[in-house]
Each structure stands twice: as structure tokens, then as C-alpha cells.
Design an enzyme around this catalytic site. Structure first.
Site, short mmCIF file in Angstrom:
data_model
loop_
_atom_site.label_atom_id
_atom_site.label_comp_id
_atom_site.label_asym_id
_atom_site.label_seq_id
_atom_site.Cartn_x
_atom_site.Cartn_y
_atom_site.Cartn_z
N GLU A 195 8.25 3.00 14.13
CA GLU A 195 9.37 3.49 13.39
C GLU A 195 9.16 5.19 13.17
OE1 GLU A 195 7.28 1.24 10.32
OE2 GLU A 195 8.95 0.25 10.91
N ARG A 220 -6.85 9.34 2.01
CA ARG A 220 -5.50 8.85 2.12
C ARG A 220 -4.95 7.50 1.50
NH1 ARG A 220 -1.12 7.80 5.99
NH2 ARG A 220 0.58 8.57 4.56
N GLU A 258 4.97 -3.85 12.26
CA GLU A 258 3.55 -2.73 11.90
C GLU A 258 3.01 -2.87 11.13
OE1 GLU A 258 3.98 -0.21 12.84
OE2 GLU A 258 6.02 0.60 13.40
N ASN A 305 1.42 -1.77 0.11
CA ASN A 305 -0.11 -0.09 0.19
C ASN A 305 1.18 1.25 0.02
OD1 ASN A 305 1.12 -0.36 2.36
ND2 ASN A 305 -1.26 0.20 3.72
N CYS A 364 -3.30 1.28 6.91
CA CYS A 364 -3.51 1.15 7.99
C CYS A 364 -3.62 1.61 9.12
CB CYS A 364 -1.95 0.51 8.67
SG CYS A 364 -0.68 1.50 8.01
P1 NAP Z 1 0.77 -8.76 3.97
O1 NAP Z 1 -0.35 -9.75 3.28
O2 NAP Z 1 0.55 -9.33 5.45
O3 NAP Z 1 1.87 -8.83 3.32
C1 NAP Z 1 2.78 -7.71 3.64
C2 NAP Z 1 4.47 -8.52 2.89
O4 NAP Z 1 4.25 -9.31 4.14
C3 NAP Z 1 4.35 -8.67 1.64
O5 NAP Z 1 5.39 -8.39 1.42
C4 NAP Z 1 3.83 -10.01 1.30
O6 NAP Z 1 4.42 -10.51 0.60
C5 NAP Z 1 4.76 -10.76 2.56
N1 NAP Z 1 4.09 -12.34 3.03
C6 NAP Z 1 2.76 -12.78 3.27
N2 NAP Z 1 3.38 -13.83 3.90
C7 NAP Z 1 4.45 -14.23 3.78
C8 NAP Z 1 5.35 -15.51 4.70
N3 NAP Z 1 4.75 -16.39 5.03
N4 NAP Z 1 6.10 -14.92 5.00
C9 NAP Z 1 7.17 -14.15 4.41
N5 NAP Z 1 6.59 -12.75 4.03
C10 NAP Z 1 4.94 -12.94 3.35
O7 NAP Z 1 -0.35 -7.42 3.81
P2 NAP Z 1 -0.71 -6.48 2.63
O8 NAP Z 1 -1.84 -7.19 2.17
O9 NAP Z 1 0.80 -6.44 1.36
O10 NAP Z 1 -0.66 -5.03 3.39
C11 NAP Z 1 -2.10 -4.87 3.97
C12 NAP Z 1 -2.04 -4.90 5.85
O11 NAP Z 1 -0.45 -4.63 5.99
C13 NAP Z 1 -3.25 -4.53 6.30
O12 NAP Z 1 -3.26 -5.41 7.50
C14 NAP Z 1 -2.17 -3.14 7.57
O13 NAP Z 1 -2.74 -2.81 7.68
C15 NAP Z 1 -0.77 -3.36 7.19
N6 NAP Z 1 -0.19 -1.52 7.21
C16 NAP Z 1 0.18 -1.50 8.27
C17 NAP Z 1 1.27 -0.52 8.48
C18 NAP Z 1 1.34 -0.22 9.92
O14 NAP Z 1 2.89 0.94 10.10
N7 NAP Z 1 1.28 -0.62 11.09
C19 NAP Z 1 1.26 0.46 7.10
C20 NAP Z 1 1.07 -0.78 5.76
C21 NAP Z 1 0.12 -1.52 6.05
P3 NAP Z 1 3.32 -10.94 -1.37
O15 NAP Z 1 2.87 -9.56 -1.44
O16 NAP Z 1 4.58 -11.79 -1.69
O17 NAP Z 1 2.01 -11.48 -0.54
#
Ligand code: NAP
Length: 496
Positions: free
Chosen positions: A477, A297, A269, A170, A303
Site C-alpha cells: 500500500e 507509537r 496487510e 488501531n 503492526c
Molecule cells: P482483526 O480482529 O483482524 O480485525 C480487523 C478487521 O477485520 C475489523 O474491521 C474486524 O471487524 C474485521 N473482521 C474480523 N473478523 C472478520 C471476518 N470473519 N470477516 C470479515 N471481517 C472481519 O484485527 P484488529 O484487532 O482490528 O487489528 C489489529 C491487527 O491488525 C494486528 O494484528 C495488527 O498487526 C494488524 N495491522 C496490520 C497493519 C498492516 O499494515 N500490516 C496495520 C494495522 C494493523 P470487527 O471490528 O467487527 O471485529
């Protein structure tokens, strides 16, 4: 290697130019190299579904090579001076700033957000480098006499060691610089794994880091489609000393369990379910502006997005109408088009979830004030939507919506709304709108989240400590604490 089969989805030569210039191989030990077996995967434009590029698809063996390079570079990099690391980060800051137009276009193509928002993200991303360049110069320590006298305590900080940095789609650039900046500042090497949906911005950043003089092996980038297969062996290898992850809570929990075996340091995070509270004494115009920022945004794919908007019953209808007017006036379209304010969602699954959550809320009695229907045709578009009278048991009150849907829930009492706001396993950010100072501080203290926006709809700032409590994460962070996540404290007891 440059991307030879890049297709412009806009017809503009600029798109062809930026896609043609971005590296598409793995960055290992300072060189761009293909994945084993030359495997690649497709990156597509969420506005059209068309392919943008083929990118190297790393195998577990490629991941091991990247970590070996980070391990090999660690000792020498830890010995660089803070000023050398400052210079690298400032050079990278300058390059990001100079190339903002191309980088913003690249980000919009792969992620969908409007160009103005991509520019905003590049600026935000670059600021992490400038901020942590300064922090590199301020790594401190202490010297103290033991309370009983005699011994002296010398306290110093050292880099944690090789890090694994995993980022989401994102914010394809800023979530990377928020980790890479402090890692470099602290003297840590890393293997970075960007999300499979948006690897191009991170690859472009890798090129910039090389040009900025970051030594070979210090930052390695591994793009892949089998994240678990590639990253789990690295986590379990015992060679990496730290995992910093930004992504969903579900994946974060899996990774924490993997890290537990080696008692690896972690920063997490994770997801959010931000409450946005509007009290009866708030300035409603300010609250609507804040809600627009907190909700819209990144098309709601943040998140920090306001997920539950609690408005005092006496002003709920008025607030909802004003918000619906502002949301309904936004222009939806491809992020590259002039005037677009709301781009497509990331993919079909992301949009389908939004469709399901809206259907669930309306079946339970929520009223649609604007939007609510996904359009036909190419691209994963969804209109800005406002729902009033969303019941507390609706799915969207419990799950991250991750889309442009404002869910308004009327409330009557302060204590009641604080309890409702805290009734979630998440605790990333909350927003509170009130003109009563006592109430503002009372509510900000009682609300369970790592961050609170008081009369403001955006809290992200590289110089502030960003992070959540409960299932929203571990660690912070940015700010002056962000670098501590990449440093170990060492105490040396001295007999005098
Ligand atoms: P995600 O599915 O958890 O993926 C995040 C990252 O982890 C991607 O690079 C993904 O790779 C990788 N990943 C997935 N499964 C994994 C595994 N088993 N082992 C190692 N890496 C793995 O999350 P997303 O859909 O990309 O992002 C959205 C989420 O991020 C939302 O829940 C949002 O709230 C959260 N977020 C949090 C923050 C914060 O600062 N708190 C900021 C931004 C986003 P692939 O792409 O190859 O699946």
C-alpha cells in the site's frame, strides 16, 4: 443523522460538539440510512469505558445493498477522468486538513491515543489522498512492437471493479485512506467496513468524501458487529472484484480462503513481530530514540511496533537503562488530557494479553526495569514497561505484544541475531541500528521483511511501498505501486 445521545467523557464542549456532528448511520449510495430494524451498537471510550455513541449495526441485507450500490456506480465512475478523481481526492485532503482538530479529538475519544498522535494520524491519512491524487494522473500504459515484428502490443490499465475494504481499530482513519485513496484514484467503487471499536472516524471521513464531491455509491460505509456474517456473503457474491484487508493474520487467513473460491484479487496487510537490532557500533542515543518511536507509537498498538529488541550484549545493559529512563518518564493518562503521552489500550482483552505476556516473560527470568503493573481503576491503562533478558522462548518473543512493553534480548553474533530475527512466520518490518555501512546493507539484505528501518524507528510514509512478506501479508500500500493493487493490466494484441 447526527448522534443524538452522545455523551462527552471529558466534560468539554468540544467533545460534545464532535460527537454530535459525526454521522452514525450507514453510508449507502450517497445517503445516510439506518440499519435494517434500526439496530445499533455502542461505541465506548477506552479511557473511561463510557459510551460515546450508538452506531448503526448493519445486517447482511444492508451489506448487500451497499455492494449493489458500489456495483451500480462502478461503470460511470470508471469513466471519470483522472483529473476529476484528482480533484475529489485533493478536496478531501483539504477538508481533512482543515478539520484536523475535530477529527483528532474524535479519534482520541474512540481509540484512546493522545491528541498529538491523533493529529499525526489525520495528517498521515490526508497525505494518502494527496499522494494518490497525483497517482491518478500517472496511470500509464505501453505500445510496443512484437519481438518478431508485425504485431503490436497495446498495454493499458483499468480499474479492478467494486472493492471490499476492511480496516482495523488501531489506525481508524489512515488504514481507510490508504485503501480508499488508491481505489478512488484508480476508478474503483467500494464498500468499506471499519472496525466495530472505532467506526466514528470512518463515518466522519464518509461525510468528508461526500462533501468532496465523490459521487453516490462510489464509497459506501457499513458499520456492524457481526463482521463475518455481513462480509462473507459479499466476498462470495462474485460481485466484488477485490478485497483489501488490514488486520490480524488469523482473520486474514480466513478471508483469503473465502476469496479463493472466486479467485478474487486480494491485498493483505496483516500482523507483525518486528525485530529491532542494535549493534555494538550503533549510536546508542539514536537507537534509544528509534526504539521509543518504534515501540511507543500508538501505545505499541501498531503492526510495525518493535516486538523483539535484540541488543548486542556489550551494550545491552546501558541501552536498557537509557530506554527504561525514557519510557519511565512518559506521562500516562486519558488521550484528551494535556501532557498525556501514553493513552489507554483499546479494551480489556488487549490489556489482559499484555498482562499475561509480561507475567510469562518474568516467570521465565526476564527482569522488569520499569513499569510492569497494570493500575487499578477505570480505563485500560498499562504503564510503559521495559523488560531485560527476555528469553527467546517467552511468548512475547513469538506473539504481537500490542502494548507499551519493550522486550530486550541480548545477543552476541551478527549471524545469530539475523537467524533469531528471521525465526518467525511474520515479515512486516525490521529495524537495524549500526554505524557500519557494510553491516547495515548486509543485514538489511538478509533480514526477512518487506520493510527495513536503517537507523530509524518509523518507516510509514504514504509515498513508500508499505507491506510485508511471509504471514504479514500480500501486496503493498502507498508508494507508486499502491495504485496497481486497484488496477488490472489489459494487453491488446494488434495486427498491423
Ligand atoms: P482483526 O480482529 O483482524 O480485525 C480487523 C478487521 O477485520 C475489523 O474491521 C474486524 O471487524 C474485521 N473482521 C474480523 N473478523 C472478520 C471476518 N470473519 N470477516 C470479515 N471481517 C472481519 O484485527 P484488529 O484487532 O482490528 O487489528 C489489529 C491487527 O491488525 C494486528 O494484528 C495488527 O498487526 C494488524 N495491522 C496490520 C497493519 C498492516 O499494515 N500490516 C496495520 C494495522 C494493523 P470487527 O471490528 O467487527 O471485529
Amino acid at each position: 443523522m447526527s448522534n443524538s445521545n452522545a455523551a462527552s467523557t471529558t466534560g468539554s464542549t468540544d467533545a460534545a460538539h464532535v460527537l454530535g456532528a459525526v454521522p452514525t448511520e450507514l453510508l449507502i449510495d450517497g445517503k445516510w440510512v439506518p440499519a435494517t430494524g434500526d439496530a445499533t451498537f455502542s461505541v465506548s471510550d477506552p479511557a473511561t469505558g463510557e459510551e460515546l455513541a450508538q452506531v448503526a449495526d448493519a445486517t447482511p441485507e444492508d451489506g448487500r445493498r451497499a455492494l449493489d450500490a458500489a456495483v451500480a456506480a462502478q461503470r460511470e465512475f470508471a469513466e471519470t477522468s483522472p483529473r476529476e478523481r484528482y480533484d475529489m481526492l485533493m478536496k478531501a485532503f483539504d477538508l481533512l486538513t482543515e478539520r484536523i482538530d475535530d477529527l483528532a479529538l474524535l479519534m482520541t475519544l474512540e481509540m484512546g491515543k493522545p491528541l498529538a498522535e491523533s493529529r499525526g494520524e489525520i495528517t498521515y491519512a490526508a497525505e494518502f489522498f494527496r499522494h494518490f491524487a497525483g497517482e491518478a494522473l500517472r496511470i500509464d500504459g505501453g505500445y510496443q512492437t512484437a519481438p518478431a515484428g508485425g504485431a503490436r502490443f497495446l498495454v493499458t490499465k483499468q480499474p479492478v471493479g467494486p472493492c471490499l475494504l476492511i480496516t482495523p481499530w488501531n489506525f481508524p482513519m489512515a488504514m481507510g485512506t490508504r485503501k480508499i485513496g488508491p481505489a478512488i484514484a484508480a476508478g474503483c467503487t467500494s464498500v468499506v467496513k471499519p472496525a466495530a471499536q472505532t467506526p466514528l472516524s470512518m463515518l466522519a471521513l464518509g461525510q468528508i468524501l461526500l462533501e468532496a464531491g465523490v459521487p453516490a455509491g462510489v464509497v459506501n460505509i457499513v458499520t456492524c458487529t457481526r463482521a463475518g456474517d455481513v462480509m462473507e456473503p459479499l466476498i462470495r457474491s462474485g460481485k466484488a472484484r477485490k478485497l483489501s484487508f488490514t488486520g490480524s493474520t488469523a482473520v486474514g487467513k480466513v478471508l483469503l480462503a473465502q476469496c479463493a473460491d472466486n479467485v478474487m484479487r486480494t491485498s493483505m496487510e496483516l500482523g507483525g513481530n518486528a525485530p529491532f537490532l542494535v549493534f555494538e557500533d550503533a549510536d546508542l542515543d539514536e537507537a534509544v530514540t528509534g526504539a521509543m518511536a518504534a515501540k511507543m507509537r500508538n501505545m505499541g498498538e501498531a503492526c510495525t511496533a518493535a516486538n523483539r529488541i535484540y541488543v548486542h550484549r556489550s551494550v545491552a545493559e546501558d541501552f536498557a537503562e537509557r530506554l527504561a529512563a525514557a519510557m519511565g518518564a512518559l506521562q500516562v493518562g486519558p488521550g484528551v488530557a494535556d501532557g498525556t503521552q501514553v493513552g489507554p489500550l483499546i479494551d480489556d482483552a488487549g490489556r489482559s494479553k499484555v498482562v499475561e505476556l509480561v507475567a510469562d516473560a518474568t516467570e521465565r527470568g526476564a527482569r522488569v526495569l520499569t513499569g510492569g503493573e497494570a493500575p487499578e481503576g477505570a480505563g485500560f491503562f498499562y504503564p510503559p514497561t521495559v523488560l531485560l533478558d527476555v528469553p527467546g522462548d517467552a511468548r512475547m518473543a513469538r506473539e504481537e505484544i500490542f502494548g507499551p512493553v519493550a522486550s530486550i534480548i541480548p545477543f552476541d553474533e551478527e549471524e545469530e541475531v539475523i537467524a533469531a530475527a528471521n525465526d518467525t512466520p511474520y515479515g512486516l518490518v525490521s529495524y537495524v541500528f549500526t554505524n557500519d555501512l557494510r553491516r547495515a546493507l548486509r543485514v538489511a539484505e538478509k533480514i526477512e521483511s518487506g520493510m527495513v528501518g536503517l537507523n530509524q524507528g518509523v518507516v510509514s510514509n504514504p509515498a513508500a511501498p508499505f507491506g510485508g512478506i511471509k504471514e504479514s501479508g500480500l501486496g503493498r500500500e502507498g508508494g507508486s505501486t499502491g495504485i496497481d493493487e486497484f488496477l488490472e493490466v489489459k494487453y491488446i494484441g494488434i495486427s498491423v
